[in-house]
Design a protein around this motif. Structure first.
Motif, PDB file in Angstrom:
ATOM      1  N   PHE A  99       0.821  -1.208   0.000  1.00  0.00           N
ATOM      2  CA  PHE A  99       0.000   0.000   0.000  1.00  0.00           C
ATOM      3  C   PHE A  99       0.857   1.262   0.000  1.00  0.00           C
ATOM      4  N   SER A 100       0.512   2.196  -0.859  1.00  0.00           N
ATOM      5  CA  SER A 100       1.168   3.497  -0.905  1.00  0.00           C
ATOM      6  C   SER A 100       0.092   4.568  -0.857  1.00  0.00           C
ATOM      7  N   ASN A 101       0.153   5.436   0.148  1.00  0.00           N
ATOM      8  CA  ASN A 101      -0.888   6.444   0.332  1.00  0.00           C
ATOM      9  C   ASN A 101      -0.568   7.690  -0.497  1.00  0.00           C
ATOM     10  N   PRO A 102      -1.463   8.101  -1.386  1.00  0.00           N
ATOM     11  CA  PRO A 102      -1.183   9.281  -2.217  1.00  0.00           C
ATOM     12  C   PRO A 102      -1.354  10.608  -1.478  1.00  0.00           C
ATOM     13  N   TYR A 103      -1.921  10.576  -0.261  1.00  0.00           N
ATOM     14  CA  TYR A 103      -2.182  11.809   0.485  1.00  0.00           C
ATOM     15  C   TYR A 103      -1.322  11.882   1.731  1.00  0.00           C
ATOM     16  N   ARG A 104      -0.703  13.022   1.953  1.00  0.00           N
ATOM     17  CA  ARG A 104       0.123  13.182   3.145  1.00  0.00           C
ATOM     18  C   ARG A 104      -0.761  13.326   4.383  1.00  0.00           C
ATOM     19  N   SER A 105      -0.143  13.214   5.555  1.00  0.00           N
ATOM     20  CA  SER A 105      -0.885  13.346   6.810  1.00  0.00           C
ATOM     21  C   SER A 105      -0.108  14.228   7.778  1.00  0.00           C
ATOM     22  N   HIS A 106      -0.830  14.714   8.799  1.00  0.00           N
ATOM     23  CA  HIS A 106      -0.262  15.676   9.751  1.00  0.00           C
ATOM     24  C   HIS A 106      -0.621  15.249  11.169  1.00  0.00           C
ATOM     25  N   GLU A 107       0.385  15.074  12.005  1.00  0.00           N
ATOM     26  CA  GLU A 107       0.177  14.665  13.391  1.00  0.00           C
ATOM     27  C   GLU A 107       0.600  15.790  14.330  1.00  0.00           C
ATOM     28  N   PHE A 108       0.052  15.737  15.557  1.00  0.00           N
ATOM     29  CA  PHE A 108       0.382  16.733  16.578  1.00  0.00           C
ATOM     30  C   PHE A 108       0.822  15.995  17.834  1.00  0.00           C
ATOM     31  N   GLN A 109       2.054  16.233  18.246  1.00  0.00           N
ATOM     32  CA  GLN A 109       2.608  15.561  19.423  1.00  0.00           C
ATOM     33  C   GLN A 109       2.224  16.334  20.672  1.00  0.00           C
ATOM     34  N   TRP A 110       1.394  15.720  21.518  1.00  0.00           N
ATOM     35  CA  TRP A 110       0.996  16.344  22.779  1.00  0.00           C
ATOM     36  C   TRP A 110       1.522  15.513  23.936  1.00  0.00           C
ATOM     37  N   GLY A 111       2.165  16.154  24.903  1.00  0.00           N
ATOM     38  CA  GLY A 111       2.650  15.457  26.091  1.00  0.00           C
ATOM     39  C   GLY A 111       1.524  15.136  27.057  1.00  0.00           C
ATOM     40  N   ILE A 112       1.791  14.212  27.973  1.00  0.00           N
ATOM     41  CA  ILE A 112       0.793  13.834  28.982  1.00  0.00           C
ATOM     42  C   ILE A 112       0.337  15.059  29.773  1.00  0.00           C
ATOM     43  N   GLY A 113       1.288  15.915  30.146  1.00  0.00           N
ATOM     44  CA  GLY A 113       0.934  17.114  30.914  1.00  0.00           C
ATOM     45  C   GLY A 113      -0.023  18.018  30.158  1.00  0.00           C
ATOM     46  N   GLU A 114       0.167  18.133  28.857  1.00  0.00           N
ATOM     47  CA  GLU A 114      -0.707  18.989  28.049  1.00  0.00           C
ATOM     48  C   GLU A 114      -2.121  18.409  27.956  1.00  0.00           C
ATOM     49  N   VAL A 115      -2.207  17.093  27.804  1.00  0.00           N
ATOM     50  CA  VAL A 115      -3.522  16.438  27.722  1.00  0.00           C
ATOM     51  C   VAL A 115      -4.274  16.595  29.040  1.00  0.00           C
ATOM     52  N   VAL A 116      -3.606  16.268  30.145  1.00  0.00           N
ATOM     53  CA  VAL A 116      -4.250  16.333  31.462  1.00  0.00           C
ATOM     54  C   VAL A 116      -4.639  17.769  31.803  1.00  0.00           C
ATOM     55  N   THR A 117      -3.754  18.716  31.549  1.00  0.00           N
ATOM     56  CA  THR A 117      -4.048  20.120  31.853  1.00  0.00           C
ATOM     57  C   THR A 117      -5.253  20.625  31.061  1.00  0.00           C
ATOM     58  N   ALA A 118      -5.348  20.249  29.795  1.00  0.00           N
ATOM     59  CA  ALA A 118      -6.502  20.655  28.988  1.00  0.00           C
ATOM     60  C   ALA A 118      -7.807  20.135  29.593  1.00  0.00           C
ATOM     61  N   LEU A 119      -7.797  18.890  30.044  1.00  0.00           N
ATOM     62  CA  LEU A 119      -9.004  18.308  30.652  1.00  0.00           C
ATOM     63  C   LEU A 119      -9.344  18.995  31.972  1.00  0.00           C
ATOM     64  N   LEU A 120      -8.322  19.281  32.790  1.00  0.00           N
ATOM     65  CA  LEU A 120      -8.551  19.959  34.066  1.00  0.00           C
ATOM     66  C   LEU A 120      -9.081  21.369  33.845  1.00  0.00           C
ATOM     67  N   GLN A 121      -8.503  22.076  32.874  1.00  0.00           N
ATOM     68  CA  GLN A 121      -8.944  23.442  32.607  1.00  0.00           C
ATOM     69  C   GLN A 121     -10.353  23.487  32.019  1.00  0.00           C
ATOM     70  N   ALA A 122     -10.786  22.383  31.443  1.00  0.00           N
ATOM     71  CA  ALA A 122     -12.164  22.290  30.935  1.00  0.00           C
ATOM     72  C   ALA A 122     -13.152  21.953  32.049  1.00  0.00           C
ATOM     73  N   GLY A 123     -12.643  21.783  33.274  1.00  0.00           N
ATOM     74  CA  GLY A 123     -13.522  21.558  34.418  1.00  0.00           C
ATOM     75  C   GLY A 123     -13.711  20.108  34.804  1.00  0.00           C
ATOM     76  N   LEU A 124     -12.982  19.204  34.153  1.00  0.00           N
ATOM     77  CA  LEU A 124     -13.099  17.789  34.505  1.00  0.00           C
ATOM     78  C   LEU A 124     -12.159  17.456  35.662  1.00  0.00           C
ATOM     79  N   ARG A 125     -12.505  16.428  36.428  1.00  0.00           N
ATOM     80  CA  ARG A 125     -11.685  15.983  37.552  1.00  0.00           C
ATOM     81  C   ARG A 125     -11.004  14.671  37.186  1.00  0.00           C
ATOM     82  N   LEU A 126      -9.694  14.668  37.282  1.00  0.00           N
ATOM     83  CA  LEU A 126      -8.929  13.470  36.934  1.00  0.00           C
ATOM     84  C   LEU A 126      -9.109  12.406  38.016  1.00  0.00           C
TER      85      LEU A 126
END
Length: 289
Positions: free
Chosen positions: A216-243
């Motif tokens: 398989f060869s994909n004709p379309y490129r792709s784009h990823e975003f590297q997020w650290g654990i701290g960034e994921v958890v902080t986003a959830l906490l700032q949205a009002g969720l409790r870990l």
């Protein structure tokens, strides 16, 4: 992080890349309708443990891909809605629902669009679920987390099982190639999304593996975003969720992410013996007060 723009143009390129990759992935999986009709379930023990008893609950599965896990959630007694950006994935999921006789609702949408629309319609769910290669397609964690919080019922939970960002620092040969901290900048792959199902072979397939599409060869490129654990958890906490849970795992479920990995009888892939252990997956449970 919160001020970063939503990169909708990159999401759109990812949609095209996913459409092509999904055709290849599902070409290896045989008769999945039969697998489900015979009582099959694609969920791993880790997500079942974090989810707990979901019978009778409303669940939305974000970035549901071709619907196998979505239908597995429905099989556990939940009323499930699956959302994915790929036309090919959602079309396959709807057919699989029909063939398997398992009822679920599917919507083709960029999840940022869908989350905004669902919030505007005051839709509420007991559980928002996401897993395995989902977070790295998100161009803005703050908007994502707030969108999740907006559609959770009071007392509802967000459950995530995901590949660990530490694992994303390594190349196929275990060499340390990529940065952990990337400040939301996209990492572009000119060769697009790969046929990782063929690479993992039976690790990701519960029915008989079929050769399907080769080289398989994909004709379309792709784009990823590297997020650290701290960034994921902080986003959830700032949205009002409790870990409530932050769990790390020294293996990959189903997916052979690197060369020379060793699989056990539960389709867990571990590093080769000469590579020290490292976190390869993580799990989160966050509750809306």
């Amino acid at each position: 992080m919160s001020n970063a723009p939503l990169r909708k143009e990159l999401h759109e390129e990812n949609r095209l890349s996913w459409n092509e990759a999904t055709k290849a992935h599902n070409s290896h999986k045989g008769d999945q309708g039969e697998f489900f009709r015979e009582g099959g379930n694609t969920l791993f023990p880790e997500e079942k443990e974090l989810l707990g008893n979901i019978s009778g609950l409303s669940v939305v599965h974000l970035q549901c891909n071709a619907g196998q896990d979505t239908l597995s959630l429905a099989r556990l007694g939940a009323a499930v809605t699956g959302i994915d950006i790929s036309d090919e994935a959602i079309a396959f999921a709807q057919k699989l629902s029909d063939k398997s006789g398992i009822n679920a609702t599917f919507h083709r949408a960029d999840i940022f669009d869908w989350l905004e629309e669902a919030a505007n319609q005051n839709q509420k769910f007991d559980i928002v679920f996401s897993s395995y290669g989902a977070v790295l397609w998100l161009s803005n964690l703050s908007v994502w987390a707030k969108g999740i919080a907006a559609i959770l019922k009071s007392g509802g939970r967000f459950v995530l099982v995901e590949f660990h960002p530490v694992a994303m620092m390594f190349d196929w040969d275990w060499s340390h190639k990529f940065s952990y901290f990337n400040e939301g900048k996209p990492l572009t792959w000119e060769d697009g999304i790969s046929d990782y199902v063929a690479i993992s072979n039976e690790g990701l397939i519960l029915s008989d593996y079929e050769t399907g599409i080769e080289n398989f060869s994909n004709p379309y490129r792709s784009h990823e975003f590297q997020w650290g654990i701290g960034e994921v958890v902080t986003a959830l906490l700032q949205a009002g969720l409790r870990l409530e849970v932050l769990q790390e795992y020294p293996y990959l479920n189903g997916c052979k992410g690197f060369e020379r990995m060793r699989a056990d009888s539960q389709r867990r892939w571990f590093p080769p013996e000469d590579v020290p252990n490292l976190p390869l997956m993580y799990g989160i449970v966050a509750r809306k007060p």
